[in-house]
Design a protein around this motif. Structure first.
Motif, mmCIF file in Angstrom:
data_model
loop_
_atom_site.group_PDB
_atom_site.id
_atom_site.type_symbol
_atom_site.label_atom_id
_atom_site.label_comp_id
_atom_site.label_asym_id
_atom_site.label_seq_id
_atom_site.Cartn_x
_atom_site.Cartn_y
_atom_site.Cartn_z
ATOM 1 N N VAL A 174 0.828 -1.209 0.000
ATOM 2 C CA VAL A 174 0.000 0.000 0.000
ATOM 3 C C VAL A 174 0.867 1.265 0.000
ATOM 4 C CG1 VAL A 174 -1.843 1.235 1.207
ATOM 5 C CG2 VAL A 174 -1.820 -1.255 1.211
ATOM 6 N N ASP A 175 1.939 1.261 0.791
ATOM 7 C CA ASP A 175 2.811 2.450 0.832
ATOM 8 C C ASP A 175 3.387 2.737 -0.564
ATOM 9 O OD1 ASP A 175 2.401 2.824 3.530
ATOM 10 O OD2 ASP A 175 4.151 1.640 4.119
ATOM 11 N N ALA A 176 3.810 1.677 -1.236
ATOM 12 C CA ALA A 176 4.371 1.863 -2.587
ATOM 13 C C ALA A 176 3.282 2.350 -3.549
ATOM 14 C CB ALA A 176 4.972 0.554 -3.098
ATOM 15 N N ALA A 177 2.041 1.887 -3.344
ATOM 16 C CA ALA A 177 0.943 2.328 -4.209
ATOM 17 C C ALA A 177 0.667 3.812 -4.005
ATOM 18 C CB ALA A 177 -0.316 1.502 -3.914
ATOM 19 N N VAL A 178 0.701 4.261 -2.748
ATOM 20 C CA VAL A 178 0.480 5.689 -2.465
ATOM 21 C C VAL A 178 1.606 6.517 -3.086
ATOM 22 C CG1 VAL A 178 0.395 7.406 -0.603
ATOM 23 C CG2 VAL A 178 -0.894 5.263 -0.393
ATOM 24 N N GLU A 179 2.817 6.037 -2.953
ATOM 25 C CA GLU A 179 3.975 6.738 -3.530
ATOM 26 C C GLU A 179 3.848 6.808 -5.066
ATOM 27 O OE1 GLU A 179 6.536 8.066 -1.953
ATOM 28 O OE2 GLU A 179 7.787 8.539 -3.712
ATOM 29 N N ALA A 180 3.479 5.685 -5.659
ATOM 30 C CA ALA A 180 3.335 5.647 -7.125
ATOM 31 C C ALA A 180 2.223 6.593 -7.572
ATOM 32 C CB ALA A 180 3.022 4.222 -7.576
ATOM 33 N N LEU A 181 1.116 6.589 -6.832
ATOM 34 C CA LEU A 181 -0.004 7.471 -7.192
ATOM 35 C C LEU A 181 0.435 8.932 -7.151
ATOM 36 C CD1 LEU A 181 -3.021 7.847 -7.821
ATOM 37 C CD2 LEU A 181 -3.468 7.779 -5.359
ATOM 38 N N SER A 182 1.188 9.270 -6.129
ATOM 39 C CA SER A 182 1.667 10.644 -5.978
ATOM 40 C C SER A 182 2.491 11.075 -7.189
ATOM 41 C CB SER A 182 2.501 10.734 -4.693
ATOM 42 O OG SER A 182 3.118 11.975 -4.593
ATOM 43 N N ASN A 183 3.260 10.131 -7.734
ATOM 44 C CA ASN A 183 4.104 10.447 -8.889
ATOM 45 C C ASN A 183 3.349 10.404 -10.211
ATOM 46 O OD1 ASN A 183 6.416 10.777 -7.314
ATOM 47 N ND2 ASN A 183 6.779 8.557 -7.282
ATOM 48 N N GLU A 184 2.162 9.761 -10.196
ATOM 49 C CA GLU A 184 1.410 9.617 -11.457
ATOM 50 C C GLU A 184 0.484 10.790 -11.740
ATOM 51 O OE1 GLU A 184 0.209 5.342 -12.792
ATOM 52 O OE2 GLU A 184 0.217 5.330 -10.606
ATOM 53 N N ILE A 185 0.241 11.627 -10.736
ATOM 54 C CA ILE A 185 -0.705 12.728 -10.933
ATOM 55 C C ILE A 185 0.024 14.062 -10.851
ATOM 56 C CG2 ILE A 185 -2.721 11.449 -10.113
ATOM 57 C CD1 ILE A 185 -2.414 12.784 -7.400
ATOM 58 N N ASP A 186 -0.549 15.049 -11.517
ATOM 59 C CA ASP A 186 0.008 16.398 -11.494
ATOM 60 C C ASP A 186 -1.161 17.363 -11.291
ATOM 61 O OD1 ASP A 186 1.619 18.579 -11.696
ATOM 62 O OD2 ASP A 186 1.779 18.518 -13.888
ATOM 63 N N PRO A 187 -1.702 17.396 -10.068
ATOM 64 C CA PRO A 187 -2.958 18.140 -9.854
ATOM 65 C C PRO A 187 -2.762 19.645 -10.001
ATOM 66 C CG PRO A 187 -2.366 16.773 -7.938
ATOM 67 C CD PRO A 187 -1.186 16.812 -8.843
ATOM 68 N N PRO A 188 -3.833 20.338 -10.394
ATOM 69 C CA PRO A 188 -3.747 21.799 -10.517
ATOM 70 C C PRO A 188 -3.924 22.462 -9.149
ATOM 71 C CG PRO A 188 -5.948 21.046 -11.089
ATOM 72 C CD PRO A 188 -5.141 19.815 -10.779
ATOM 73 N N SER A 189 -3.418 23.680 -9.024
ATOM 74 C CA SER A 189 -3.753 24.544 -7.891
ATOM 75 C C SER A 189 -4.833 25.499 -8.350
ATOM 76 C CB SER A 189 -2.536 25.365 -7.454
ATOM 77 O OG SER A 189 -1.569 24.540 -6.860
ATOM 78 N N ASP A 190 -5.824 25.728 -7.501
ATOM 79 C CA ASP A 190 -6.850 26.727 -7.829
ATOM 80 C C ASP A 190 -7.380 27.317 -6.532
ATOM 81 O OD1 ASP A 190 -8.628 24.836 -6.801
ATOM 82 O OD2 ASP A 190 -9.098 24.012 -8.773
ATOM 83 N N THR A 191 -8.485 28.052 -6.619
ATOM 84 C CA THR A 191 -8.994 28.720 -5.417
ATOM 85 C C THR A 191 -9.500 27.711 -4.382
ATOM 86 O OG1 THR A 191 -11.120 28.922 -6.528
ATOM 87 C CG2 THR A 191 -9.670 30.858 -6.598
ATOM 88 N N GLN A 192 -9.764 26.478 -4.814
ATOM 89 C CA GLN A 192 -10.294 25.460 -3.902
ATOM 90 C C GLN A 192 -9.194 24.749 -3.108
ATOM 91 O OE1 GLN A 192 -13.772 24.450 -3.771
ATOM 92 N NE2 GLN A 192 -14.018 26.406 -4.825
ATOM 93 N N SER A 231 -4.618 23.645 -3.165
ATOM 94 C CA SER A 231 -3.310 23.677 -3.840
ATOM 95 C C SER A 231 -3.032 22.308 -4.460
ATOM 96 C CB SER A 231 -2.209 24.023 -2.839
ATOM 97 O OG SER A 231 -2.067 22.945 -1.926
ATOM 98 N N SER A 232 -2.070 22.312 -5.366
ATOM 99 C CA SER A 232 -1.654 21.065 -5.997
ATOM 100 C C SER A 232 -1.150 20.074 -4.939
ATOM 101 C CB SER A 232 -0.553 21.352 -7.020
ATOM 102 O OG SER A 232 -0.042 20.159 -7.541
ATOM 103 N N ALA A 233 -0.350 20.586 -3.993
ATOM 104 C CA ALA A 233 0.230 19.706 -2.965
ATOM 105 C C ALA A 233 -0.864 19.087 -2.104
ATOM 106 C CB ALA A 233 1.207 20.514 -2.100
ATOM 107 N N TYR A 234 -1.892 19.886 -1.793
ATOM 108 C CA TYR A 234 -2.975 19.353 -0.950
ATOM 109 C C TYR A 234 -3.739 18.270 -1.704
ATOM 110 C CZ TYR A 234 -7.111 19.241 2.059
ATOM 111 O OH TYR A 234 -8.135 18.835 2.872
ATOM 112 N N ARG A 235 -4.004 18.515 -2.996
ATOM 113 C CA ARG A 235 -4.714 17.490 -3.786
ATOM 114 C C ARG A 235 -3.892 16.191 -3.850
ATOM 115 N NH1 ARG A 235 -7.183 21.854 -7.036
ATOM 116 N NH2 ARG A 235 -9.416 21.483 -6.921
ATOM 117 N N ARG A 236 -2.586 16.349 -4.036
ATOM 118 C CA ARG A 236 -1.727 15.152 -4.112
ATOM 119 C C ARG A 236 -1.791 14.392 -2.790
ATOM 120 N NH1 ARG A 236 2.459 17.105 -6.713
ATOM 121 N NH2 ARG A 236 2.435 15.812 -8.574
ATOM 122 N N HIS A 237 -1.742 15.138 -1.686
ATOM 123 C CA HIS A 237 -1.841 14.507 -0.358
ATOM 124 C C HIS A 237 -3.189 13.789 -0.223
ATOM 125 C CE1 HIS A 237 -1.775 14.011 3.982
ATOM 126 N NE2 HIS A 237 -2.935 14.638 4.040
#
Ligand SMILES: Cc1cc2nc3c(=O)[nH]c(=O)nc-3n(C[C@H](O)[C@H](O)[C@H](O)COP(=O)(O)OP(=O)(O)OC[C@H]3O[C@@H](n4cnc5c(N)ncnc54)[C@H](O)[C@@H]3O)c2cc1C
Length: 277
Positions: free
Chosen positions: A233-251, A253-259
């Motif tokens: 599961v830890d590796a899956a979470v790490e892989a998911l984090s690297n597979e997405i590039d979320p946008p930052s907007d008024t709702q 941040s990109s970092a929060y979406r990735r988290h």
């Protein structure tokens, strides 16, 4: 602001709707539930269209099991999807999705075909279609064709449907014995579009993970799927984090979406195992 003046025609059949679109010189817009299109028109994001109203074409509505395939007509409304016993048995991911979509009034009018064709990157049904390995069925002047979900969603509000085509139904394999389908999302308020959402499916051959509201279209997180297949599961979470590039907007941040995506994956895995997150 109100919509600009445009034309309106009610189609009596798919053939009639296709003829109306073909005769509209590129100005034809399919009107289904109107819950996204009319809002866009009122904001003048869509101007001078000929509205081709397909909402009374009964052949486009309904749910059927055809062998090991579940077919849902494009005009089937969100509320019908949420209440349908066959969908609950064979594609419970869709049943789960409905409770996250907007509010009762919108769910009573909006259609699954409209939500798929609209291709909002924060919408639930496109990600479900991707996770389920669904096929979109379209009809146009030159006939019918099936489009795999991973080739259907191209960009923000953009699909591989042509302007002169109509989405008629969506099909998917029925859930196998013991299959688990889970949808998790975080939204600011109940009924709001998701800040981030995640679909997790466990089949005998392995896991499928689709994430939404993390980019211009839903994505299948194939590296995270492979890691989960290994039970890491830890590796899956790490892989998911690297597979997405979320946008930052008024709702958010990109970092929060990735988290959030990682949090949702862990929650979904806990539910899959019958544990509390
Ligand atoms: C306040 C609000 C909140 C919402 N929240 C959510 C949410 O949380 N999650 C979510 O997923 N959705 C949400 N929605 C959108 C809702 O689900 C819409 O019903 C859906 O996106 C569009 O479905 P519709 O049938 O109303 O399509 P329409 O508005 O009629 O059409 C939308 C687009 O799809 C095209 N189209 C429709 N049907 C077809 C077809 N059969 N073939 C080809 N093109 C077609 C139209 O031409 C148009 O471009 C929200 C809407 C509102 C107004």
């Amino acid at each position: 602001m109100k919509a600009s003046a445009g034309g309106y025609a009610r189609a009596e059949s798919v053939r009639h709707a296709l003829d109306l679109l073909a005769g509209s010189e590129g100005q034809g817009r399919v009107l289904a539930g109107g819950q996204s299109l009319v809002a866009a028109m009122n904001m003048r994001l869509s101007v001078g269209d000929l509205l081709v109203d397909i909402s009374k074409i009964s052949e486009l509505s309904g749910v059927a099991v055809e062998g090991d395939i579940l077919r849902i007509g494009a005009l089937t409304r969100h509320a019908q999807v949420g209440a349908d016993a066959q969908i609950k048995t064979h594609a419970p991911l869709l049943t789960a999705a409905v409770s996250h979509i907007a509010h009762a009034a919108i769910r009573n009018r909006g259609t699954i075909g409209g939500a798929l064709a609209h291709a909002d990157p924060a919408a639930e049904f496109p990600a479900c279609a991707l996770a389920l390995g669904a096929t979109m069925h379209a009809e146009g002047p030159s006939g019918t064709r099936g489009i795999a979900a991973d080739e259907f969603f191209e960009d923000v509000f953009t699909t591989s449907l042509s302007e002169d085509e109509i989405l008629t139904s969506i099909t998917m394999p029925i859930a196998e014995q013991g299959e688990v389908q889970i949808l998790e999302e975080v939204a600011r308020r109940s009924g709001d579009y998701a800040l981030v959402g995640l679909c997790l499916i466990k089949r005998a051959v392995g896991h499928r993970i689709a994430v939404f509201s993390v980019g211009p279209r839903p994505i299948l997180a194939t590296n995270a799927m492979a890691a989960l297949d290994q039970g890491d599961v830890d590796a899956a979470v790490e892989a998911l984090s690297n597979e997405i590039d979320p946008p930052s907007d008024t709702q958010a941040s990109s970092a929060y979406r990735r988290h959030l995506a990682g949090v949702l994956l862990r929650r979904a895995v806990c539910r899959m195992k019958g544990e509390t997150a």
